[in-house]
Design an enzyme around this catalytic site. Structure first.
Site, PDB file in Angstrom:
ATOM      1  N   GLY A  71       0.826  -1.200   0.000  1.00 45.25           N
ATOM      2  CA  GLY A  71       0.000   0.000   0.000  1.00 45.25           C
ATOM      3  C   GLY A  71       0.858   1.246   0.000  1.00 45.25           C
ATOM      4  O   GLY A  71       2.080   1.191  -0.180  1.00 45.25           O
ATOM      5  N   GLY A 125       3.870   1.279   2.450  1.00 46.77           N
ATOM      6  CA  GLY A 125       4.924   0.283   2.365  1.00 46.77           C
ATOM      7  C   GLY A 125       4.390  -1.090   2.045  1.00 46.77           C
ATOM      8  O   GLY A 125       3.318  -1.240   1.454  1.00 46.77           O
ATOM      9  N   VAL A 141       3.861  -5.324   3.415  1.00 48.48           N
ATOM     10  CA  VAL A 141       3.698  -6.193   4.573  1.00 48.48           C
ATOM     11  C   VAL A 141       4.109  -7.602   4.156  1.00 48.48           C
ATOM     12  O   VAL A 141       3.668  -8.099   3.117  1.00 48.48           O
ATOM     13  CB  VAL A 141       2.248  -6.192   5.094  1.00 48.48           C
ATOM     14  CG1 VAL A 141       2.119  -7.107   6.309  1.00 48.48           C
ATOM     15  CG2 VAL A 141       1.815  -4.790   5.454  1.00 48.48           C
ATOM     16  N   LYS A 174       5.872  -5.046   8.635  1.00 49.04           N
ATOM     17  CA  LYS A 174       5.546  -3.927   7.755  1.00 49.04           C
ATOM     18  C   LYS A 174       6.816  -3.130   7.512  1.00 49.04           C
ATOM     19  O   LYS A 174       7.514  -2.752   8.464  1.00 49.04           O
ATOM     20  CB  LYS A 174       4.476  -3.042   8.400  1.00 49.04           C
ATOM     21  CG  LYS A 174       3.941  -1.949   7.468  1.00 49.04           C
ATOM     22  CD  LYS A 174       2.728  -1.282   8.096  1.00 49.04           C
ATOM     23  CE  LYS A 174       2.132  -0.252   7.150  1.00 49.04           C
ATOM     24  NZ  LYS A 174       0.918   0.360   7.730  1.00 49.04           N
ATOM     25  N   ASP A 210      -9.353   5.974  10.790  1.00 51.26           N
ATOM     26  CA  ASP A 210      -9.497   5.198   9.555  1.00 51.26           C
ATOM     27  C   ASP A 210     -10.131   3.837   9.854  1.00 51.26           C
ATOM     28  O   ASP A 210      -9.695   2.807   9.339  1.00 51.26           O
ATOM     29  CB  ASP A 210      -8.137   5.015   8.872  1.00 51.26           C
ATOM     30  CG  ASP A 210      -8.280   4.631   7.395  1.00 51.26           C
ATOM     31  OD1 ASP A 210      -9.361   4.892   6.813  1.00 51.26           O
ATOM     32  OD2 ASP A 210      -7.317   4.072   6.832  1.00 51.26           O
TER      33      ASP A 210
END
Length: 535
Positions: A246, A249, A251, A266, A367
């Site tokens: 994403g 970065g 994962v 991550k 979020d």
């Protein structure tokens, strides 16, 4: 807002990978490939053997289809052409059998990766011996002379490129295979032929050149594999396979080098930061650090646990989290459809536990959405919720750090964003997250977001101005009035009319007795039916 960085951070990819047994690397046997590269070399060896099996079978069919009677008198053959056809067929089918046997070895789960690759060296030597003996014998029978170059001379330099191994194994295997070039000529003495010295000399020189090419090519490939292995090592963790990517970065599924416990790592690569301007890179890095720090200070069992945080030798920033066996709520509804009110209440109560602690610590998630809520098996419990991705976390303290949010840029996901977060007309607080929880509940009950606009801005305006339709009017499952009331309370435009805290929302769910219809045995049966535990 970019696609969620950690949507798949806890997906256990072991279910789609065939487990391999790998031998422990001896400490005194020189440099060898890491376990994951041994496994990949084993897989390539299997494909290499299967490819050659198909190739040699096709050649055998083509050769046997030729009307050999047209050969007439063959200089080195005083018997009928049919006898020559039979001998050639035996050699060709023997080679096909050798390839298939090697392929079976690479697929056998009872054979370790290291043992399979050692068998591959024997395979390489046997292949060169059979090809050399057969080609030279047939060449002399057909033309009365021996070949300078046989197909075996191509196998020696090509083999380590397909199946890279350690330097010592490559030298030993290539040298042994090269010895089969003159060795195959020597065997022809038992077939009544006497190859001249010149044939032995050419075969030996050819073999030496092939070994040199094989060793150089293997060294390059081995060096690249080592570089990849080193790049996948962060602190005490080795990255194994990617789980998601994403804007923040990547994962990866990872394993501690000393402990058996797997983890999710991550990472933010230096090249990601370098591709952005200095201001953007600095802000992105601070946001990455803030996410790690925020997650680390939270201890709710329903917040993803953070194990470690650091910087790799190449400047890669990373943090290590627990690896979960389950799926996020976005995937849950996409795969299995909307869920009932009882299960929805059961999941939301756990989300409230995570948010309650965060809000008490002065942290607002900002979020909350289905992709950031993971439902999984956790120990002996099923339908256990973990809240992920605190990358947009902010402080409810008016004097706190607000530099992580750019002026005039909306942070969050439009379909799950509270009016005050979308418009920016008032400060965000814990009730902002509770609005998003109401949106998540709506998604779980109906399989649709509260508002659907043709553009993100249109969706934001709906959240700011449009009254939501009760979920019971859009759901295919039964939604009791109590759940309707709770969802619509969370979706109030005015924060003062919403539940005033995560604990308040959890209490409303408990008072309505909504979760009583979804017991642990229901969850256990659902997971056993839809997501059997990985072996």
């Amino acid at each position: 807002m970019p696609a969620n960085d950690t949507t798949r951070l806890a997906r256990d990819s072991s279910a789609t990978e065939r487990p391999r047994r790998t031998a422990r690397t001896p400490a005194n046997h020189g440099p060898t490939l890491p376990p994951e590269l041994l496994a990949s070399s084993r897989a390539r060896l299997g494909r290499f053997a299967l490819l050659l099996a198909g190739l040699f079978l096709a050649v055998a069919v083509a050769v046997q289809s030729v009307p050999w009677d047209v050969l007439g008198e063959v200089p080195g053959w005083d018997r009928p052409p049919t006898a020559l056809r039979v001998r050639v067929a035996v050699v060709q089918l023997g080679l096909v059998a050798l390839h298939l046997a090697m392929y079976w070895i690479t697929r056998s789960r009872r054979i370790t990766d290291r043992l399979a690759l050692r068998a591959g060296l024997v395979y390489e030597v046997a292949l060169c011996l059979i090809i050399t003996t057969g080609d030279q014998w047939l060449s002399f029978v057909r033309d009365g002379r021996y070949q300078d170059l046989t197909f075996a001379a191509l196998i020696i330099p090509i083999y380590p490129l397909f199946v890279p191994g350690g330097p010592r194994a490559t030298v030993v295997g290539a040298a042994a295979a090269a010895a089969m070039l003159p060795g195959g000529l020597w065997l022809l003495n038992f077939a009544g032929q006497s190859p001249p010295f010149e044939a032995y000399f050419v075969a030996t020189i050819t073999g030496a050149v092939c070994v040199a090419v094989a060793v150089v090519g293997s060294a390059v490939i081995h060096g690249l594999h080592r570089a990849v292995a080193e790049a996948r090592e962060l602190g005490a963790y080795r990255l194994e396979s990617p789980l998601g990517r994403g804007g923040m970065g990547e994962v990866w599924r990872a394993k501690h080098r000393l402990l058996a416990r797997p983890a999710a790592v991550k990472v933010m690569r230096p090249e990601v930061l370098g591709a952005r301007g200095a201001d953007d890179a600095g802000r992105l890095l601070r946001r990455f650090e803030r996410e790690a720090q925020a997650t680390a200070q939270l201890t709710s069992p329903h917040t993803i646990a953070l194990y470690d945080f650091g910087v790799g030798h190449d400047g890669t920033f990373y943090y290590v989290m627990e690896l979960l066996d389950g799926l996020d709520l976005a995937t849950l509804v996409e795969r299995h459809g909307p869920i009932g009110a009882a299960r929805t209440a059961h999941l939301l109560a756990q989300v409230c536990d995570s948010l309650g602690e965060a809000h008490a610590s002065g942290l607002i998630h900002r979020d909350i959405k289905p992709a950031n809520i993971y439902v999984c098996r956790y120990g002996r419990r099923s339908d256990f919720v973990k809240v992920l991705d605190f990358g947009l976390v902010t402080s409810s303290d008016p004097d706190g750090d607000t530099s992580l949010t750019r002026d005039h840029v909306v942070g969050g996901t439009p379909a799950f964003m509270a009016p005050e977060q979308a418009i920016g007309d008032r400060p965000v607080d814990g009730r902002t997250d509770l609005y998003a929880v109401g949106c998540v509940a709506y998604w779980l009950l109906t399989g649709r977001p509260v508002f659907e606009g043709t553009t993100p801005m249109e969706t934001l305006l709906h959240h700011a101005r449009t009254a939501p339709v009760p979920p019971s009017r859009r759901a295919e499952v039964e939604v009791p009035p109590a759940m309707d009331a709770i969802v619509l309370a969370c979706l109030e435009k005015d924060p003062a009319r919403r539940p005033q805290s995560a604990d308040d929302l959890a209490a409303r769910l408990a008072d309505a007795r909504l979760a009583a219809g979804w017991a642990d045995d229901h969850a256990t049966r659902w997971w056993a039916r839809h997501h059997p535990a990985s072996a």
